[in-house]
Design a protein around this motif. Structure first.
Motif, mmCIF file in Angstrom:
data_model
loop_
_atom_site.group_PDB
_atom_site.id
_atom_site.type_symbol
_atom_site.label_atom_id
_atom_site.label_comp_id
_atom_site.label_asym_id
_atom_site.label_seq_id
_atom_site.Cartn_x
_atom_site.Cartn_y
_atom_site.Cartn_z
ATOM 1 N N ASN A 1 62.739 8.887 -7.506
ATOM 2 C CA ASN A 1 62.001 10.198 -7.827
ATOM 3 C C ASN A 1 61.479 10.838 -6.662
ATOM 4 O O ASN A 1 61.323 12.127 -6.571
ATOM 5 C CB ASN A 1 60.747 9.958 -9.083
ATOM 6 C CG ASN A 1 61.550 9.552 -10.314
ATOM 7 O OD1 ASN A 1 62.760 9.678 -10.430
ATOM 8 N ND2 ASN A 1 60.655 9.281 -11.424
ATOM 9 N N ASP A 2 60.823 10.245 -5.877
ATOM 10 C CA ASP A 2 59.996 10.590 -4.637
ATOM 11 C C ASP A 2 61.070 11.312 -3.900
ATOM 12 O O ASP A 2 60.645 12.414 -3.409
ATOM 13 C CB ASP A 2 59.316 9.460 -3.879
ATOM 14 C CG ASP A 2 58.006 8.862 -4.483
ATOM 15 O OD1 ASP A 2 57.410 9.649 -5.595
ATOM 16 O OD2 ASP A 2 57.751 7.860 -4.217
ATOM 17 N N ARG A 3 62.264 10.509 -3.743
ATOM 18 C CA ARG A 3 63.589 11.213 -2.960
ATOM 19 C C ARG A 3 63.637 12.491 -3.339
ATOM 20 O O ARG A 3 64.102 13.617 -2.663
ATOM 21 C CB ARG A 3 64.669 10.274 -2.773
ATOM 22 C CG ARG A 3 65.593 10.873 -1.811
ATOM 23 C CD ARG A 3 66.747 10.023 -1.855
ATOM 24 N NE ARG A 3 67.522 10.109 -3.151
ATOM 25 C CZ ARG A 3 68.488 11.109 -3.652
ATOM 26 N NH1 ARG A 3 68.581 11.976 -2.655
ATOM 27 N NH2 ARG A 3 68.877 11.002 -4.587
ATOM 28 N N LEU A 4 64.023 12.862 -4.732
ATOM 29 C CA LEU A 4 64.370 14.086 -5.514
ATOM 30 C C LEU A 4 63.260 15.070 -5.350
ATOM 31 O O LEU A 4 63.731 16.077 -5.120
ATOM 32 C CB LEU A 4 64.943 13.674 -6.913
ATOM 33 C CG LEU A 4 66.088 12.888 -6.854
ATOM 34 C CD1 LEU A 4 66.109 12.278 -8.728
ATOM 35 C CD2 LEU A 4 67.202 13.543 -6.495
ATOM 36 N N LEU A 5 61.989 14.390 -5.406
ATOM 37 C CA LEU A 5 60.923 15.453 -5.371
ATOM 38 C C LEU A 5 60.790 16.194 -3.915
ATOM 39 O O LEU A 5 60.643 17.567 -3.891
ATOM 40 C CB LEU A 5 59.598 14.721 -5.676
ATOM 41 C CG LEU A 5 58.199 15.543 -5.614
ATOM 42 C CD1 LEU A 5 58.377 16.650 -6.698
ATOM 43 C CD2 LEU A 5 56.988 14.682 -5.609
ATOM 44 N N GLN A 6 60.876 15.371 -2.743
ATOM 45 C CA GLN A 6 61.178 15.945 -1.669
ATOM 46 C C GLN A 6 62.381 16.799 -1.460
ATOM 47 O O GLN A 6 62.198 17.955 -0.642
ATOM 48 C CB GLN A 6 61.263 14.519 -0.415
ATOM 49 C CG GLN A 6 60.066 13.947 -0.296
ATOM 50 C CD GLN A 6 60.193 12.709 0.574
ATOM 51 O OE1 GLN A 6 61.183 12.654 1.029
ATOM 52 N NE2 GLN A 6 59.236 12.105 0.872
ATOM 53 N N ARG A 7 63.198 16.570 -2.087
ATOM 54 C CA ARG A 7 64.701 17.331 -1.936
ATOM 55 C C ARG A 7 64.242 18.701 -2.669
ATOM 56 O O ARG A 7 64.601 19.911 -2.122
ATOM 57 C CB ARG A 7 65.723 16.749 -2.642
ATOM 58 C CG ARG A 7 67.118 17.543 -2.348
ATOM 59 C CD ARG A 7 68.129 17.020 -3.170
ATOM 60 N NE ARG A 7 67.875 17.603 -4.642
ATOM 61 C CZ ARG A 7 68.666 17.475 -5.526
ATOM 62 N NH1 ARG A 7 69.771 16.955 -5.391
ATOM 63 N NH2 ARG A 7 68.188 17.616 -6.599
ATOM 64 N N ASN A 8 63.651 18.636 -3.863
ATOM 65 C CA ASN A 8 63.412 19.822 -4.586
ATOM 66 C C ASN A 8 62.315 20.787 -3.848
ATOM 67 O O ASN A 8 62.393 22.034 -3.899
ATOM 68 C CB ASN A 8 62.867 19.585 -5.912
ATOM 69 C CG ASN A 8 63.798 19.122 -6.824
ATOM 70 O OD1 ASN A 8 65.162 18.986 -6.449
ATOM 71 N ND2 ASN A 8 63.439 18.281 -8.193
ATOM 72 N N GLN A 9 61.325 19.998 -3.154
ATOM 73 C CA GLN A 9 60.578 20.866 -2.344
ATOM 74 C C GLN A 9 61.136 21.628 -1.019
ATOM 75 O O GLN A 9 60.890 22.605 -0.945
ATOM 76 C CB GLN A 9 59.365 20.145 -2.014
ATOM 77 C CG GLN A 9 58.299 19.384 -3.074
ATOM 78 C CD GLN A 9 57.351 18.463 -2.586
ATOM 79 O OE1 GLN A 9 57.516 17.897 -1.552
ATOM 80 N NE2 GLN A 9 56.321 18.317 -3.213
ATOM 81 N N ALA A 10 61.840 20.978 -0.484
ATOM 82 C CA ALA A 10 62.804 21.384 0.382
ATOM 83 C C ALA A 10 63.508 22.601 0.069
ATOM 84 O O ALA A 10 63.575 23.851 0.615
ATOM 85 C CB ALA A 10 63.640 20.459 1.087
ATOM 86 N N LEU A 11 64.174 22.407 -1.038
ATOM 87 C CA LEU A 11 64.977 23.536 -1.543
ATOM 88 C C LEU A 11 64.323 24.818 -2.214
ATOM 89 O O LEU A 11 64.557 25.911 -2.039
ATOM 90 C CB LEU A 11 65.824 22.963 -2.744
ATOM 91 C CG LEU A 11 67.174 22.142 -2.631
ATOM 92 C CD1 LEU A 11 67.732 21.675 -3.949
ATOM 93 C CD2 LEU A 11 68.065 22.604 -1.797
ATOM 94 N N GLY A 12 62.982 24.500 -2.655
ATOM 95 C CA GLY A 12 62.090 25.416 -3.323
ATOM 96 C C GLY A 12 61.581 26.485 -2.066
ATOM 97 O O GLY A 12 61.752 27.538 -1.960
ATOM 98 N N ALA A 13 61.123 25.497 -0.754
ATOM 99 C CA ALA A 13 60.775 26.173 0.398
ATOM 100 C C ALA A 13 62.048 27.130 0.886
ATOM 101 O O ALA A 13 61.851 28.050 1.426
ATOM 102 C CB ALA A 13 60.350 25.364 1.465
ATOM 103 N N ASP A 14 63.122 26.626 0.955
ATOM 104 C CA ASP A 14 64.463 27.516 1.142
ATOM 105 C C ASP A 14 64.635 28.775 0.657
ATOM 106 O O ASP A 14 64.869 29.607 0.865
ATOM 107 C CB ASP A 14 65.779 26.457 1.177
ATOM 108 C CG ASP A 14 66.863 27.082 1.965
ATOM 109 O OD1 ASP A 14 66.740 27.912 3.004
ATOM 110 O OD2 ASP A 14 67.979 26.844 1.876
#
Length: 107
Positions: A44-57
């Motif tokens: 979940n932490d890994r996916l949250l970081q990925r989602n945050q990076a995608l949101g920033a992108d």
């Protein structure tokens, strides 16, 4: 009579201890569930970081021209007017310098 009650209570205690420490259920199952929960938290932490990076992108693509320009250059190969495009082609790994078209004998 008191001996029978004590014997029954002792048998119940032994049965509960077997259930607690046995391979099916009890402490073994609790430990495996703790490991599974920790793995899920890590995922979940890994996916949250990925989602945050995608949101920033996504936010950068919506508001910034530089991100759109960089994507157009990298993914679509676009260049600005007046720029010169250079393409570097690596040599084939098998040592041949000119590719032979299909159906040709190569002579």
């Amino acid at each position: 009579m008191l001996r029978w009650v004590a014997l029954i209570l002792l048998l119940i205690l032994v049965g509960l201890q077997l259930k607690l420490w046995g391979p099916h259920g009890g402490m073994h199952e609790v430990q495996s569930l703790r490991v599974a929960v920790q793995k899920q938290k890590d995922e979940n932490d890994r996916l949250l970081q990925r989602n945050q990076a995608l949101g920033a992108d996504v936010q950068d693509l919506k508001t910034g021209e530089q991100a759109v320009e960089a994507r157009a250059r990298n993914e679509l190969g676009l260049i600005k007017p007046g720029e010169v495009f250079y393409q570097v082609v690596d040599k084939p790994a098998d040592g041949s310098s000119v590719p032979v078209p299909a159906g040709s004998s190569g002579r």
